[in-house]
Design an enzyme around this catalytic site. Structure first.
Site, mmCIF file in Angstrom:
data_model
loop_
_atom_site.group_PDB
_atom_site.id
_atom_site.type_symbol
_atom_site.label_atom_id
_atom_site.label_comp_id
_atom_site.label_asym_id
_atom_site.label_seq_id
_atom_site.Cartn_x
_atom_site.Cartn_y
_atom_site.Cartn_z
ATOM 1 N N GLY A 153 0.728 -1.454 -0.012
ATOM 2 C CA GLY A 153 0.016 0.097 0.042
ATOM 3 C C GLY A 153 0.884 1.263 -0.049
ATOM 4 O O GLY A 153 0.214 2.195 0.116
ATOM 5 N N GLY A 185 2.907 2.394 -2.603
ATOM 6 C CA GLY A 185 2.672 3.107 -3.783
ATOM 7 C C GLY A 185 3.499 2.520 -4.881
ATOM 8 O O GLY A 185 3.951 3.223 -5.770
ATOM 9 N N LYS A 186 4.239 1.143 -4.818
ATOM 10 C CA LYS A 186 5.145 0.903 -5.630
ATOM 11 C C LYS A 186 4.428 0.640 -6.916
ATOM 12 O O LYS A 186 5.154 1.113 -7.839
ATOM 13 C CB LYS A 186 5.518 -0.646 -5.188
ATOM 14 C CG LYS A 186 6.218 -0.584 -3.858
ATOM 15 C CD LYS A 186 6.731 -2.121 -3.438
ATOM 16 C CE LYS A 186 5.749 -2.879 -3.457
ATOM 17 N NZ LYS A 186 4.389 -2.698 -2.641
ATOM 18 N N SER A 187 3.352 -0.142 -7.029
ATOM 19 C CA SER A 187 2.661 -0.163 -8.272
ATOM 20 C C SER A 187 2.338 0.918 -8.874
ATOM 21 O O SER A 187 2.230 1.283 -10.166
ATOM 22 C CB SER A 187 1.284 -1.181 -8.126
ATOM 23 O OG SER A 187 1.965 -2.451 -7.583
ATOM 24 N N TYR A 188 1.925 1.943 -8.256
ATOM 25 C CA TYR A 188 1.509 3.273 -8.624
ATOM 26 C C TYR A 188 2.640 3.918 -9.299
ATOM 27 O O TYR A 188 2.417 4.694 -10.481
ATOM 28 C CB TYR A 188 0.964 4.101 -7.608
ATOM 29 C CG TYR A 188 0.623 5.504 -7.954
ATOM 30 C CD1 TYR A 188 -0.512 5.684 -8.880
ATOM 31 C CD2 TYR A 188 1.486 6.644 -7.714
ATOM 32 C CE1 TYR A 188 -0.916 7.238 -9.103
ATOM 33 C CE2 TYR A 188 1.096 7.977 -8.083
ATOM 34 C CZ TYR A 188 0.004 8.273 -9.052
ATOM 35 O OH TYR A 188 -0.389 9.527 -9.599
ATOM 36 N N ASP A 207 8.268 -4.894 -10.105
ATOM 37 C CA ASP A 207 7.370 -4.325 -9.052
ATOM 38 C C ASP A 207 7.326 -5.566 -7.990
ATOM 39 O O ASP A 207 6.782 -6.621 -8.195
ATOM 40 C CB ASP A 207 5.942 -4.181 -9.645
ATOM 41 C CG ASP A 207 5.083 -3.694 -8.815
ATOM 42 O OD1 ASP A 207 5.565 -3.386 -7.530
ATOM 43 O OD2 ASP A 207 3.951 -3.464 -8.998
ATOM 44 N N GLY A 240 4.557 -6.640 -2.038
ATOM 45 C CA GLY A 240 4.467 -5.550 -0.841
ATOM 46 C C GLY A 240 4.769 -6.375 0.346
ATOM 47 O O GLY A 240 4.305 -7.706 0.562
#
Length: 459
Positions: A96, A98-101, A238, A241
């Site tokens: 949550g 923000g890695k994928s963002y 990516d 998490g």
């Protein structure tokens, strides 16, 4: 949302473009400052423009947009690729954060991966010489130590095998690599792969990525006039998490799943620590690349021939203090690693040319020798032995693109004609992935007293 609901306080501050300071919520006087090449603030101070893109709210805001991050990191990846270097970008951090963002983005706010792909093809279109440019795209995930091809609809039990070659190193046997002629094709492949990617709900993130995603772009430049080729492998990773069981609320299969994810990240941390120690002059007897599938595939990126960048995504909330501090320490160790990247050039075409001329001239067939002198410059039929030519690969890809286009068109026509059910997910990218078309005579909608469709059965 979770942080706001719990009334969390911000414990992160960035007073420059390179420093990040974290404050202990239990002891406000205790602070620790980390220094990196770049530090980005995206917690607040932003607004939407007319296209839905997040931009800085005012000149005094330190907010960093997706364009800012791409300008600093993505363009470096592209420059390395054009020069012939391998380039790798890894995104790590807690669930949550923000890695994928940052990597993929959302909506109008495109991440680094789509921006890199789009600008690569824009640069290719501007080239005016007689060079040839070959781009192939592959996408995989590592889930529970199994490798899954996100571009293939057939799933092998146990996943694809990771094998080792003396020259290639570790590679995934049977991974589909698709030749691409434009960004629209890559965009479609990413959409296909993202929908397949495994997700599971946790308290920390309702669409938490429970797998490591690895996108590889093979970029080859062929210069017929000089018999030279440049090859670059762009790896965009990516990572899943990281999370603590207490924070995530995982149990049962999700707990076991999270344990495997954390074990994989721990093995990655062990490799990073060993390489960091070696870079500082300490004696390291063994770098544990073989301890996990992830570290096997990342061996060239971590300690080999690649220009590698690490994005460490963190949460500014006090309830995430332990995870954030761990991520910052993780990144601090990683920045000590020193890779020795080299330009990947090849003169095999010249050797092939000489060999072809030697063999064919002895047969008195000089015209055929001239044709075979530039096998990559002139498309031809697929050879009986060895690898298929680029022209043949591209022709196969075009046929697959055509079949996919027909399937998509047929599905759109059916959605306009037949009643159907769609799945709903908190992650908009996963909504509408599943479609169930209701055939005539197979549904009792409207016949019940409630005038509703009654769904029964497993799942």
């Amino acid at each position: 949302m979770r942080e706001k609901t719990s009334g969390s306080k911000c414990v992160i501050s960035m007073h420059s473009r390179t420093t990040t300071t974290i404050q202990d919520p239990k002891n406000p006087e205790h602070r620790k400052t980390f220094t990196f090449d770049l530090a980005y603030w995206s917690h607040d101070g932003f607004q939407k423009d007319q296209d839905g893109v997040f931009i800085s709210a005012d000149p005094s805001s330190q907010f960093a947009s997706q364009k800012d991050v791409f300008h600093d990191l993505g363009r470096g990846i592209l420059d390395s690729a054009w020069q012939g270097y391998n380039a790798t970008l890894l995104a790590c951090g807690q669930t949550g954060s923000g890695k994928s963002y940052s990597m993929v983005g959302f909506g109008a706010n495109k991440g680094i991966i789509p921006n890199v792909c789009e600008e690569l093809f824009q640069a290719i279109e501007k080239q005016e010489g007689n060079e040839e440019y070959q781009v192939t795209f592959s996408m995989l995930e590592i889930y529970n130590e199994q490798v899954r091809d996100l571009l293939s609809r057939t799933k092998k039990p146990g996943g694809l095998k990771v094998r080792e070659d003396q020259q290639l190193g570790f590679y995934v046997d049977g991974l589909k690599s698709v030749p691409c002629e434009n960004y629209a094709q890559i965009e479609r492949l990413m959409e296909q792969g993202t929908k397949i990617r495994t997700t599971a709900s946790t308290n920390m993130n309702a669409s938490s990525s429970r797998s490591h995603m690895v996108i590889t772009i093979q970029f080859k430049q062929v210069f017929p006039d000089s018999d030279l080729t440049k090859h670059s492998s762009i790896n965009l990773v990516d990572l899943a998490g990281s999370e603590r069981q207490k924070s995530s609320g995982s149990e049962g299969d999700r707990l076991k799943e999270g344990s495997r994810v954390n074990l994989s990240l721990t093995n990655l941390g062990n490799v990073i620590s060993a390489l960091a120690d070696a870079a500082t002059g300490k004696r390291v007897l063994h770098v544990p690349y073989r301890d996990s599938v992830l570290t096997k595939l990342l061996q060239p990126a971590l300690g080999g021939n690649s220009r590698t960048t690490l994005i460490a995504a963190i949460s500014p909330a006090d309830i995430c203090y332990e995870e954030t501090l761990s991520t910052l320490r993780y990144a601090e160790r990683a920045k000590k690693i020193q890779n020795k990247a080299v330009v990947n050039t090849s003169t095999l075409m010249r050797e092939s040319k000489a060999e072809n001329n030697k063999v064919l001239l002895t047969r008195g067939n000089s015209r055929m020798a001239e044709r075979l002198a530039y096998p990559l410059a002139e498309p031809g039929p697929r050879p009986q032995t060895g690898q298929p030519t680029w022209a043949h690969q591209l022709e196969q890809a075009r046929e697959e693109w055509h079949q996919q286009y027909l399937a998509i068109t047929q599905e759109r026509q059916m959605t306009e004609t037949f009643p159907h059910l769609l799945n709903v997910n908190e992650d908009p990218q996963l909504t509408g992935v599943l479609k169930y078309f209701i055939q005539a005579g197979l549904c009792d909608a409207g016949r019940a007293a409630s005038n509703a469709i009654l769904l029964q059965g497993l799942g």
